[in-house]
Design a protein around this motif. Sequence first.
Motif, short mmCIF file in Angstrom:
data_model
loop_
_atom_site.label_atom_id
_atom_site.label_comp_id
_atom_site.label_asym_id
_atom_site.label_seq_id
_atom_site.Cartn_x
_atom_site.Cartn_y
_atom_site.Cartn_z
N SER A 208 0.55 -1.12 0.02
CA SER A 208 0.14 0.38 0.30
C SER A 208 1.19 1.50 0.28
N VAL A 209 0.22 1.77 -1.34
CA VAL A 209 1.03 3.81 -1.30
C VAL A 209 0.55 4.83 -0.09
N ARG A 210 1.31 5.48 0.66
CA ARG A 210 0.82 5.67 1.82
C ARG A 210 0.81 7.25 0.97
N CYS A 211 0.12 8.20 2.13
CA CYS A 211 -0.01 10.01 1.03
C CYS A 211 -0.42 10.33 2.72
N ILE A 212 -0.64 11.69 2.50
CA ILE A 212 -0.45 12.98 3.13
C ILE A 212 -1.88 12.98 3.96
N PHE A 213 -3.14 11.54 3.71
CA PHE A 213 -4.00 11.34 4.33
C PHE A 213 -3.83 10.82 5.63
N THR A 214 -2.22 10.18 6.33
CA THR A 214 -2.14 9.13 7.22
C THR A 214 -1.85 10.57 7.97
N THR A 215 -1.80 11.77 7.42
CA THR A 215 -1.52 12.87 9.29
C THR A 215 -2.39 13.18 9.32
N ILE A 216 -3.43 12.88 8.64
CA ILE A 216 -4.86 13.45 9.17
C ILE A 216 -5.22 12.35 10.62
N MET A 230 4.05 10.36 8.41
CA MET A 230 4.91 10.56 7.01
C MET A 230 6.97 10.81 7.54
N ALA A 231 6.53 11.53 7.90
CA ALA A 231 8.57 11.91 8.23
C ALA A 231 8.32 11.01 9.04
N THR A 232 8.32 9.92 9.60
CA THR A 232 9.81 8.46 10.01
C THR A 232 9.37 7.68 9.04
N LEU A 233 8.35 7.56 8.08
CA LEU A 233 7.96 6.19 7.38
C LEU A 233 9.26 6.81 6.67
N ARG A 234 8.94 7.69 5.94
CA ARG A 234 10.41 8.62 4.86
C ARG A 234 11.74 7.39 5.14
N THR A 235 12.33 7.73 6.64
CA THR A 235 13.20 7.19 6.90
C THR A 235 13.86 6.08 6.50
N PHE A 236 12.46 4.67 6.37
CA PHE A 236 12.82 3.43 6.40
C PHE A 236 11.95 2.90 5.96
N ARG A 237 10.66 3.09 4.99
CA ARG A 237 9.84 2.54 4.51
C ARG A 237 10.12 3.29 3.10
N GLU A 238 10.58 3.94 2.75
CA GLU A 238 10.16 4.68 0.74
C GLU A 238 11.19 4.03 0.09
N LYS A 239 10.89 3.75 -0.88
CA LYS A 239 10.86 3.06 -1.99
C LYS A 239 10.79 3.33 -3.32
N LEU A 244 5.50 3.10 1.55
CA LEU A 244 4.99 1.95 1.31
C LEU A 244 4.66 1.75 2.95
N PHE A 245 3.23 1.02 3.45
CA PHE A 245 3.26 0.51 4.78
C PHE A 245 2.01 -0.56 4.36
N GLY A 246 1.95 -1.70 4.76
CA GLY A 246 0.74 -2.54 3.93
C GLY A 246 0.44 -3.26 3.21
N GLN A 247 -0.44 -3.96 3.35
CA GLN A 247 0.00 -4.52 1.82
C GLN A 247 -1.84 -4.83 1.14
N ASN A 248 -1.94 -4.68 -0.16
CA ASN A 248 -3.03 -4.75 -0.38
C ASN A 248 -3.72 -5.83 -1.02
N LEU A 249 -4.68 -6.97 -0.99
CA LEU A 249 -5.41 -8.42 -1.38
C LEU A 249 -6.66 -8.10 -1.91
N ALA A 250 -6.68 -9.60 -2.78
CA ALA A 250 -7.30 -9.53 -3.42
C ALA A 250 -8.10 -11.26 -2.50
N VAL A 251 -9.23 -11.62 -2.66
CA VAL A 251 -9.86 -13.45 -2.41
C VAL A 251 -10.64 -13.36 -3.08
N ASP A 252 -10.00 -15.13 -3.19
CA ASP A 252 -10.32 -15.74 -3.54
C ASP A 252 -11.89 -17.07 -3.47
N GLY A 253 -12.95 -16.49 -4.18
CA GLY A 253 -14.39 -17.11 -3.30
C GLY A 253 -14.95 -15.84 -2.19
#
Length: 267
Positions: A208-216, A230-239, A244-253
């Motif tokens: 999951s790609v994160r943005c300024i929304f998380t600062t609310i 976001m300030a701390t995430l950028r120090t170790f979770r930026e690619k 990036l923080f969390g994952q996106n999924l789809a379900v089977d069935g």
Amino acid sequence: MFLSELYRYPVKSAQAQRLQASPVGLLGLQGDRRWMVVEEENGRFLTQRAWPQLGQLRASEDDSGQLLLQAPGQAALGVPVPFADQALRGVTIWRDTLRVPDAGDAAAAWLSELLGKAVRLVHCPEQRARYLPSGYGLNSDRAAFPDGFPLSLIGQGSLDELNRRIGRPLEMLRFRPNLVVQGAAPFAEDGWKRIRIGSLEFRVLKPSVRCIFTTIDPATGERSADREPMATLRTFREKEGNVLFGQNLAVDGSGQLEVGMEVEILE
């Protein structure tokens, strides 16, 4: 590991509903992000990024199956689910354009009063749902009005580690997950490809790609003066420029999810 929290967001960018159980299927949790507020003039979607008043909006399903809208200072409004081919309106969500049913003038007037802007409310029936972003998932996968994917997951351990680095506790709801998993190491979900919760299998599609929304702050609607997390995430979770923080999924069935269910890593 077990499923520790379940959330849905009936109207995109409005308040969360915390659930103990929920049906889940092609479009994710039942009733999740099936409604969206758009600009009246051009159909472009609105979020708290630019319209923090949406954070005051509480939406739920009433006993008759209608959408119930509530906000401070306004009388509650019941909105019937429109027919799939009723009053179709062209809308835009990120790069996607689609035609979906408009929910009518009463809902539009109510939300326009809340936001101080001419808006419409639209609904996404399953037969009008979007394809996933190119290159992800199966041809059969669909999404209603999330940013791109039907489900999102975060490990509680990942938030705990982030909060340790920030130096104060921030709420999980800043990240608006559907599923929270407890008992995994921080960021263990980065390495998962397939998981099972109860009898259901899920495919892990992309971070999951994160943005300024998380600062609310989800409780007050105010932005963090220090731009956290976001300030701390950028120090170790930026690619490659993305945080990036969390994952996106789809379900089977399809089936049922309940808080407390065991989570098993299949791949």
